[in-house]
Enzyme design. Structure first.
Site, PDB file in Angstrom:
ATOM      1  N   CYS A  81       0.964  -1.059   0.019  1.00 47.70           N
ATOM      2  CA  CYS A  81      -0.172  -0.056   0.207  1.00 47.70           C
ATOM      3  C   CYS A  81       1.010   1.265  -0.184  1.00 47.70           C
ATOM      4  O   CYS A  81       1.714   1.312   0.934  1.00 47.70           O
ATOM      5  CB  CYS A  81      -1.034   0.052   1.122  1.00 47.70           C
ATOM      6  SG  CYS A  81      -1.813   1.657   1.545  1.00 47.70           S
ATOM      7  N   CYS A 113       0.057   3.374   3.516  1.00 50.41           N
ATOM      8  CA  CYS A 113       0.751   2.943   4.809  1.00 50.41           C
ATOM      9  C   CYS A 113       1.849   1.758   4.747  1.00 50.41           C
ATOM     10  O   CYS A 113       2.180   1.360   5.867  1.00 50.41           O
ATOM     11  CB  CYS A 113      -0.789   2.496   5.693  1.00 50.41           C
ATOM     12  SG  CYS A 113      -1.023   0.664   5.121  1.00 50.41           S
ATOM     13  N   CYS A 140      -6.148  -1.910   0.646  1.00 53.47           N
ATOM     14  CA  CYS A 140      -5.243  -2.295   1.519  1.00 53.47           C
ATOM     15  C   CYS A 140      -5.608  -3.171   2.775  1.00 53.47           C
ATOM     16  O   CYS A 140      -6.806  -2.772   3.095  1.00 53.47           O
ATOM     17  CB  CYS A 140      -4.367  -0.868   2.065  1.00 53.47           C
ATOM     18  SG  CYS A 140      -3.371  -1.182   3.489  1.00 53.47           S
ATOM     19  N   CYS A 185      -5.154  -0.167   6.001  1.00 55.70           N
ATOM     20  CA  CYS A 185      -5.744   0.933   6.301  1.00 55.70           C
ATOM     21  C   CYS A 185      -7.241   1.277   5.260  1.00 55.70           C
ATOM     22  O   CYS A 185      -7.499   0.114   4.626  1.00 55.70           O
ATOM     23  CB  CYS A 185      -4.772   2.010   5.749  1.00 55.70           C
ATOM     24  SG  CYS A 185      -4.292   2.326   4.210  1.00 55.70           S
ATOM     25  N   ASP A 210      22.922   0.088 -16.763  1.00 58.35           N
ATOM     26  CA  ASP A 210      22.747  -1.202 -16.095  1.00 58.35           C
ATOM     27  C   ASP A 210      21.561  -1.966 -16.642  1.00 58.35           C
ATOM     28  O   ASP A 210      20.705  -1.555 -16.781  1.00 58.35           O
ATOM     29  CB  ASP A 210      22.499  -0.667 -14.696  1.00 58.35           C
ATOM     30  CG  ASP A 210      21.993  -1.742 -13.650  1.00 58.35           C
ATOM     31  OD1 ASP A 210      22.077  -2.816 -14.063  1.00 58.35           O
ATOM     32  OD2 ASP A 210      21.580  -1.502 -12.433  1.00 58.35           O
TER      33      ASP A 210
HETATM   34 ZN   LIG Z   1      -2.754   0.946   3.590  1.00 58.43          ZN
END
Ligand SMILES: [Zn+2]
Length: 409
Positions: free
Chosen positions: A197, A200, A213, A216, A333
């Site tokens: 997420c 959070c 999520c 949250c 790279d």
């Molecule tokens: Zn979250």
């Protein structure tokens, strides 16, 4: 449209002359040098050129050049459109695009993801189209999170209408501070950069297209537009068969983003869609080059997500040539090669070339994909039977093939 101040007029005119001079002396299409000259003479030139126009900014990791082209094609239905068709997607390119079409009431600008906050602040664009964010040659997951956070700050408190792909959690997070958002369920092929997420850091649960999520309240918003296989479903629930000429699911998604942007400009689907169907190739992508009866279709893939999109477009019945370089625009790279799952190529004849062919060869060997190593692209092509072959190349490899085989058919 109001007149530009004298200094801006002069800067714009000198920039155009520099661009012409650059073209005449064979130094490319001149759009970057022209814009740079203009900005040097008048640092406020982009803001002045943008004033009084209806602008859309288009940003994403992948598909921004194509989507910019599709939106431009649609808006031509309304009037003249200024656009940076050749992918010069930083402010100098924007200055050049707008000063070449001084009286165009509309503008569609492809914008590098990192420059979006600056270009939005300068131009005050009314519409912003955001499609996807994933790791590029130089960026890693933490950097694209920072990028999305900058988008949030840039969009917060502005009257801009954002059209955003709600199937990409990071794009959703980046767009969700905007005052007005139209959500498009545009799909997400590359999910490796969005298991967490962005709000959070908790785990994202996914079920089919939906995501939320676990820790949250952040979740996938309800889309107004949906890409459903070969069709678009508009906000009124009406289904439209896309029937565009550009191949692959990623381009069908780009087309629906373009339809949503067109509607934000007041252009209904029945007028926009026929315009999208006119687009057959974008800056050489998806075009075919021919030599001695071998028809090679060119697919550009610059990063892991782009490779997955190219695999989706490539015909599983055909041989495939892969070409990887590592010059400036490609990134030095090539460790990203390890992020791509090549097993889908098992069972087809695979030919490997480009400066970094040995890096790619090792990666294919580990994935148990048999291949033939070739010194050059010409050599790889000569090994094909007459008929069609697909080519996936990264940026400079793609440009080399185009310049060697002439402008594509
Ligand atoms: Zn979250």
């Amino acid at each position: 449209m109001t007149q530009l101040p004298l200094r801006a007029q002069l800067a714009s005119a000198l920039g155009r002359s520099a661009a012409t001079l650059s073209r005449m002396t064979g130094r490319g299409d001149g759009s970057v040098i022209g814009g740079r000259v203009g900005l040097l003479l008048e640092p406020d030139l982009l803001r002045q050129l943008a004033r009084d126009r209806k602008l859309a900014l288009v940003s994403a990791t992948n598909g921004k050049t194509t989507t910019t082209r599709l939106i431009t094609s649609a808006l031509l239905e309304l009037g003249e459109v200024a656009t940076n068709a050749f992918g010069a997607n930083m402010p100098a390119g924007h200055v050049s695009a707008l000063s070449q079409h001084k009286s165009a009431p509309y503008g569609v600008l492809e914008v590098d993801e990192k420059y979006l906050p600056e270009v939005l602040a300068t131009t005050g664009a009314g519409v912003v189209c955001l499609m996807n964010l994933s790791r590029d040659q130089m960026d890693r997951a933490a950097e694209i999170w920072l990028l999305a956070q900058k988008w949030r700050k840039a969009l917060s408190g502005k009257p801009t209408h954002v059209i955003a792909n709600c199937d990409d959690p990071l794009v959703t997070w980046g767009a969700s501070t905007a005052a007005k958002v139209t959500w498009v369920a545009g799909g997400q092929r590359w999910k490796e950069d969005s298991w967490c997420c962005p709000e959070c850091g908790g785990p994202l649960d996914r079920k089919d297209a939906d995501w939320a999520c676990r820790e949250c309240t952040f979740h996938r918003p309800e889309p107004q537009w949906v890409v459903d296989d070969d069709s678009a479903i508009d906000p009124r629930g009406q289904r439209w068969l896309l029937d565009i000429q550009l191949p692959g699911q990623a381009n069908r998604s780009n087309a629906v983003m373009a339809l949503a942007v067109a509607e934000a400009f007041g252009l209904p689907v029945d007028r926009a869609l026929p315009r999208l169907r006119e687009v057959t190739s974008v800056a050489g992508r998806y075009t075919t080059v021919e030599r001695e009866g071998r028809h090679a279709r060119l697919l550009l893939a610059k990063n892991p997500a782009g490779w997955l999109e190219a695999f989706d477009v490539a015909d599983p019945q055909l041989p495939i040539i892969l070409s990887v370089n590592a010059q400036g625009p490609d990134g030095r790279d090539t460790s990203w090669l390890w992020d791509v799952d090549y097993r889908i190529l098992r069972g087809r004849p695979v030919f490997v070339t480009g400066e970094r062919r040995l890096d790619l060869a090792l990666r294919l060997d580990v994935a148990d994909v048999p291949f033939t190593l070739c010194g050059t692209f010409s050599e790889a092509l000569a090994m094909q039977p007459p008929g069609r072959v697909d080519v996936i190349a990264n940026y400079t490899a793609f440009q080399q093939i185009r310049s060697e085989f002439g402008r594509a058919v």
